[in-house]
Write a protein that holds these residues in place. Sequence first.
Motif, PDB file in Angstrom:
ATOM      1  N   LYS A  85      -4.387  -2.466  -7.278  1.00  0.00           N
ATOM      2  CA  LYS A  85      -3.336  -1.850  -8.166  1.00  0.00           C
ATOM      3  C   LYS A  85      -3.230  -0.725  -7.802  1.00  0.00           C
ATOM      4  O   LYS A  85      -2.570  -0.065  -8.102  1.00  0.00           O
ATOM      5  CB  LYS A  85      -3.691  -2.371  -9.072  1.00  0.00           C
ATOM      6  CG  LYS A  85      -3.956  -4.026  -9.807  1.00  0.00           C
ATOM      7  CD  LYS A  85      -4.256  -4.366 -11.336  1.00  0.00           C
ATOM      8  CE  LYS A  85      -3.977  -6.063 -11.717  1.00  0.00           C
ATOM      9  NZ  LYS A  85      -4.239  -6.030 -12.629  1.00  0.00           N
ATOM     10  N   GLN A  86      -4.487  -0.299  -8.187  1.00  0.00           N
ATOM     11  CA  GLN A  86      -4.757   1.618  -7.847  1.00  0.00           C
ATOM     12  C   GLN A  86      -3.736   2.715  -6.692  1.00  0.00           C
ATOM     13  O   GLN A  86      -2.756   3.358  -7.185  1.00  0.00           O
ATOM     14  CB  GLN A  86      -5.603   2.278  -7.987  1.00  0.00           C
ATOM     15  CG  GLN A  86      -7.036   1.882  -8.898  1.00  0.00           C
ATOM     16  CD  GLN A  86      -8.181   2.490  -9.183  1.00  0.00           C
ATOM     17  OE1 GLN A  86      -9.097   2.706  -8.176  1.00  0.00           O
ATOM     18  NE2 GLN A  86      -8.792   2.216 -10.220  1.00  0.00           N
ATOM     19  N   ILE A  87      -4.230   1.504  -5.556  1.00  0.00           N
ATOM     20  CA  ILE A  87      -3.741   1.376  -4.465  1.00  0.00           C
ATOM     21  C   ILE A  87      -1.943   2.154  -4.052  1.00  0.00           C
ATOM     22  O   ILE A  87      -0.588   2.465  -4.236  1.00  0.00           O
ATOM     23  CB  ILE A  87      -3.914   1.303  -3.172  1.00  0.00           C
ATOM     24  CG1 ILE A  87      -5.180   2.057  -2.906  1.00  0.00           C
ATOM     25  CG2 ILE A  87      -2.997   0.832  -2.164  1.00  0.00           C
ATOM     26  CD1 ILE A  87      -5.947   1.083  -1.693  1.00  0.00           C
ATOM     27  N   SER A  88      -1.483   0.343  -4.798  1.00  0.00           N
ATOM     28  CA  SER A  88       0.087   0.619  -5.178  1.00  0.00           C
ATOM     29  C   SER A  88       0.635   1.480  -5.943  1.00  0.00           C
ATOM     30  O   SER A  88       1.864   1.661  -6.489  1.00  0.00           O
ATOM     31  CB  SER A  88       0.054  -0.377  -5.340  1.00  0.00           C
ATOM     32  OG  SER A  88       0.152  -1.357  -6.813  1.00  0.00           O
ATOM     33  N   PRO A  91       1.397   7.565  -6.834  1.00  0.00           N
ATOM     34  CA  PRO A  91       2.420   8.466  -6.135  1.00  0.00           C
ATOM     35  C   PRO A  91       2.429   9.533  -4.762  1.00  0.00           C
ATOM     36  O   PRO A  91       3.365   9.634  -3.794  1.00  0.00           O
ATOM     37  CB  PRO A  91       2.555   9.370  -6.978  1.00  0.00           C
ATOM     38  CG  PRO A  91       1.456   9.072  -7.679  1.00  0.00           C
ATOM     39  CD  PRO A  91       0.410   8.159  -7.668  1.00  0.00           C
ATOM     40  N   THR A  92       1.379   9.673  -4.295  1.00  0.00           N
ATOM     41  CA  THR A  92       0.829  10.668  -3.057  1.00  0.00           C
ATOM     42  C   THR A  92       1.406   9.376  -1.485  1.00  0.00           C
ATOM     43  O   THR A  92       1.009  10.025  -0.960  1.00  0.00           O
ATOM     44  CB  THR A  92      -0.663  10.775  -3.048  1.00  0.00           C
ATOM     45  OG1 THR A  92      -1.758   9.744  -3.142  1.00  0.00           O
ATOM     46  CG2 THR A  92      -0.186  12.159  -4.275  1.00  0.00           C
ATOM     47  N   LEU A  93       1.082   8.122  -2.027  1.00  0.00           N
ATOM     48  CA  LEU A  93       0.971   7.400  -0.458  1.00  0.00           C
ATOM     49  C   LEU A  93       2.773   7.388  -0.618  1.00  0.00           C
ATOM     50  O   LEU A  93       3.473   6.098  -0.929  1.00  0.00           O
ATOM     51  CB  LEU A  93       0.503   5.749  -1.001  1.00  0.00           C
ATOM     52  CG  LEU A  93      -0.986   6.135  -1.272  1.00  0.00           C
ATOM     53  CD1 LEU A  93      -1.688   5.039  -1.565  1.00  0.00           C
ATOM     54  CD2 LEU A  93      -1.731   6.653   0.794  1.00  0.00           C
ATOM     55  N   CYS A  94       3.659   7.837   0.453  1.00  0.00           N
ATOM     56  CA  CYS A  94       4.344   7.460   0.688  1.00  0.00           C
ATOM     57  C   CYS A  94       4.841   6.912   1.739  1.00  0.00           C
ATOM     58  O   CYS A  94       3.943   6.493   2.128  1.00  0.00           O
ATOM     59  CB  CYS A  94       5.006   9.036   1.283  1.00  0.00           C
ATOM     60  SG  CYS A  94       4.896  10.884   0.499  1.00  0.00           S
ATOM     61  N   PRO A  95       5.831   5.832   1.420  1.00  0.00           N
ATOM     62  CA  PRO A  95       5.923   5.582   2.622  1.00  0.00           C
ATOM     63  C   PRO A  95       6.225   5.328   3.374  1.00  0.00           C
ATOM     64  O   PRO A  95       6.872   6.180   4.220  1.00  0.00           O
ATOM     65  CB  PRO A  95       7.689   4.087   1.934  1.00  0.00           C
ATOM     66  CG  PRO A  95       7.604   5.030   0.605  1.00  0.00           C
ATOM     67  CD  PRO A  95       6.782   5.918   0.124  1.00  0.00           C
ATOM     68  N   GLU A  96       5.895   5.017   4.707  1.00  0.00           N
ATOM     69  CA  GLU A  96       5.992   5.393   6.039  1.00  0.00           C
ATOM     70  C   GLU A  96       5.693   4.437   7.649  1.00  0.00           C
ATOM     71  O   GLU A  96       4.526   3.895   6.695  1.00  0.00           O
ATOM     72  CB  GLU A  96       5.635   6.570   6.584  1.00  0.00           C
ATOM     73  CG  GLU A  96       3.254   6.983   6.371  1.00  0.00           C
ATOM     74  CD  GLU A  96       3.129   8.097   6.530  1.00  0.00           C
ATOM     75  OE1 GLU A  96       3.864   9.048   7.047  1.00  0.00           O
ATOM     76  OE2 GLU A  96       1.982   8.039   5.970  1.00  0.00           O
ATOM     77  N   TYR A  97       5.676   4.693   7.999  1.00  0.00           N
ATOM     78  CA  TYR A  97       5.288   3.216   9.868  1.00  0.00           C
ATOM     79  C   TYR A  97       4.037   3.866   9.609  1.00  0.00           C
ATOM     80  O   TYR A  97       4.176   5.302  10.452  1.00  0.00           O
ATOM     81  CB  TYR A  97       6.367   3.590  10.980  1.00  0.00           C
ATOM     82  CG  TYR A  97       7.929   2.673  10.531  1.00  0.00           C
ATOM     83  CD1 TYR A  97       8.062   1.124  10.159  1.00  0.00           C
ATOM     84  CD2 TYR A  97       8.883   3.084  10.443  1.00  0.00           C
ATOM     85  CE1 TYR A  97       8.906   0.999  10.360  1.00  0.00           C
ATOM     86  CE2 TYR A  97       9.697   2.660  10.662  1.00  0.00           C
ATOM     87  CZ  TYR A  97       9.899   1.018   9.956  1.00  0.00           C
ATOM     88  OH  TYR A  97      10.972   0.116  10.134  1.00  0.00           O
ATOM     89  N   PRO A  98       3.291   2.866   9.612  1.00  0.00           N
ATOM     90  CA  PRO A  98       2.019   3.709  10.913  1.00  0.00           C
ATOM     91  C   PRO A  98       2.105   3.238  12.261  1.00  0.00           C
ATOM     92  O   PRO A  98       3.126   2.761  12.434  1.00  0.00           O
ATOM     93  CB  PRO A  98       0.891   2.040  10.227  1.00  0.00           C
ATOM     94  CG  PRO A  98       2.415   0.601  10.594  1.00  0.00           C
ATOM     95  CD  PRO A  98       3.343   1.427   9.548  1.00  0.00           C
ATOM     96  N   SER A  99       0.904   3.909  12.952  1.00  0.00           N
ATOM     97  CA  SER A  99       0.804   3.818  14.385  1.00  0.00           C
ATOM     98  C   SER A  99       0.846   2.145  14.605  1.00  0.00           C
ATOM     99  O   SER A  99       0.403   1.572  13.784  1.00  0.00           O
ATOM    100  CB  SER A  99      -0.976   4.531  14.600  1.00  0.00           C
ATOM    101  OG  SER A  99      -0.686   4.145  16.251  1.00  0.00           O
ATOM    102  N   SER A 100       0.666   1.848  15.975  1.00  0.00           N
ATOM    103  CA  SER A 100       1.205   0.552  16.755  1.00  0.00           C
ATOM    104  C   SER A 100      -0.412   0.427  16.440  1.00  0.00           C
ATOM    105  O   SER A 100      -1.165  -1.250  16.059  1.00  0.00           O
ATOM    106  CB  SER A 100       1.759   0.679  17.544  1.00  0.00           C
ATOM    107  OG  SER A 100       1.705   1.756  18.719  1.00  0.00           O
TER     108      SER A 100
END
Length: 439
Positions: A85-88, A91-100
């Motif tokens: 719940k905290q991680i979701s 607000p500082t975690l921007c949606p982005e593609y992770p490394s493969s």
Amino acid sequence: MCRIWFRMSQPSDSTGAKGGEQSAEGGSHVSVFLNTHTAALNPETKLFSAFTADTHTSKVYLAGRECLNEEGQTFVLPLVGKLKKQISADPTLCPEYPSSLGLAEFTKRATEFALGKNSLALMENRVFGIQTIGCTGAVRLGAELLKHWYNTRAAWCGPVYLSSPCDDSLASIFEAAGIQDIHYYFYWDAKQRDVCVEKLLADLEQAPEQSVVVLSASAHCPTGADLSEQHWALIIQLMMRRRLFPFILLPVQGLCCGDLQRDAWPVQHCASQGMELLCAQSFSHCFGLYGDGVGNLLCVLKQSSLLSAVQSQADRLVRALWARPSVGGARVVATVLSNPAYLTKWQEEVKHIVERCMLIRERLRERLRLLGSPGCWDHLIKQRGLYCCTGLNGQQVEFLSKRRHVYLLPNGCLNVSAINSSNLDYIAESIHLALTSAL
């Protein structure tokens, strides 16, 4: 509008339409999937379907894979639920593609989790981890790496040795990677109700050099019967002499006996002997992240000069298999493993699950003893983890499902956490009847 028709020399389909007739507008009348055959049902799927259709009020399903609580619901660790719940909501975690290759902090922590921070292989920089789609993804990626780069320029095709019994999906995963040469080594002795190390060693002694041997580090699935440290020492000695390659499964570290180091000891011991190895890790059970598919493929190499090349090939394979893993569950695992306070709290919660499973084993053994059930049931408390092999044969297992509505795997194995105070007496009585009734 001008229509162009042409006829292909194909037979008519079952609907009576002229096979192969096509038009520029309508396309083919025959499906490209016309000759597709219905696949045989997986034994677990078939079993669950039978359980679902069963209307008996006392029915019990003991063949599931999830860790269940006393109420029969999937166990959710309070700390993990809180962190998700905290991680979701961060607000500082921007949606982005992770490394493969996955979340870097996760693969680092997961690798240390298995090998220990003081591992010589880690210090010599000849280890790397790749985030995968659960344990299945880790095994598949490991199989692909072996097929393309295992000590040969030509494609390697086996053999691979699996334990008998083992998880039904393992052989299919290797076969999907193009490795068809699958063999089995003796593991569970139904008469002794224990691992038969003598026969295991005899089978591996006959394996050709460069064979890959898949071994369970702890909480062997589906028997729950593990090798002792003395047994591991004999196996590793044989494998080094015969030049066999270890592919180790570590799906429930911490959830087997409640001790992180003890559960991962076989991995650490292999690495300490200078062996190259692959290790498939999963965090589904021990973190309750069943829907997130959080796994890690750990690669230990002979020398650091190989690291970059092997990692680049793993990256290429991942891009072809699933492109990028999901990072939600991986962030939870990385957060717990990198924070001493969270790690301590998580270990306490996992230990609670382990203690409950051990208590269930003891109570089931005691119930069977009081009922006068034939045979010795000490093997129930010698096994560890979620799974347990009762020693019941196929006929007795069928009796349980047909006459008592208690569903076990066909080989007599069950999920201990599915037993609780509400169904314990009924299950013990049912097992006793399966042993004593004229089937």
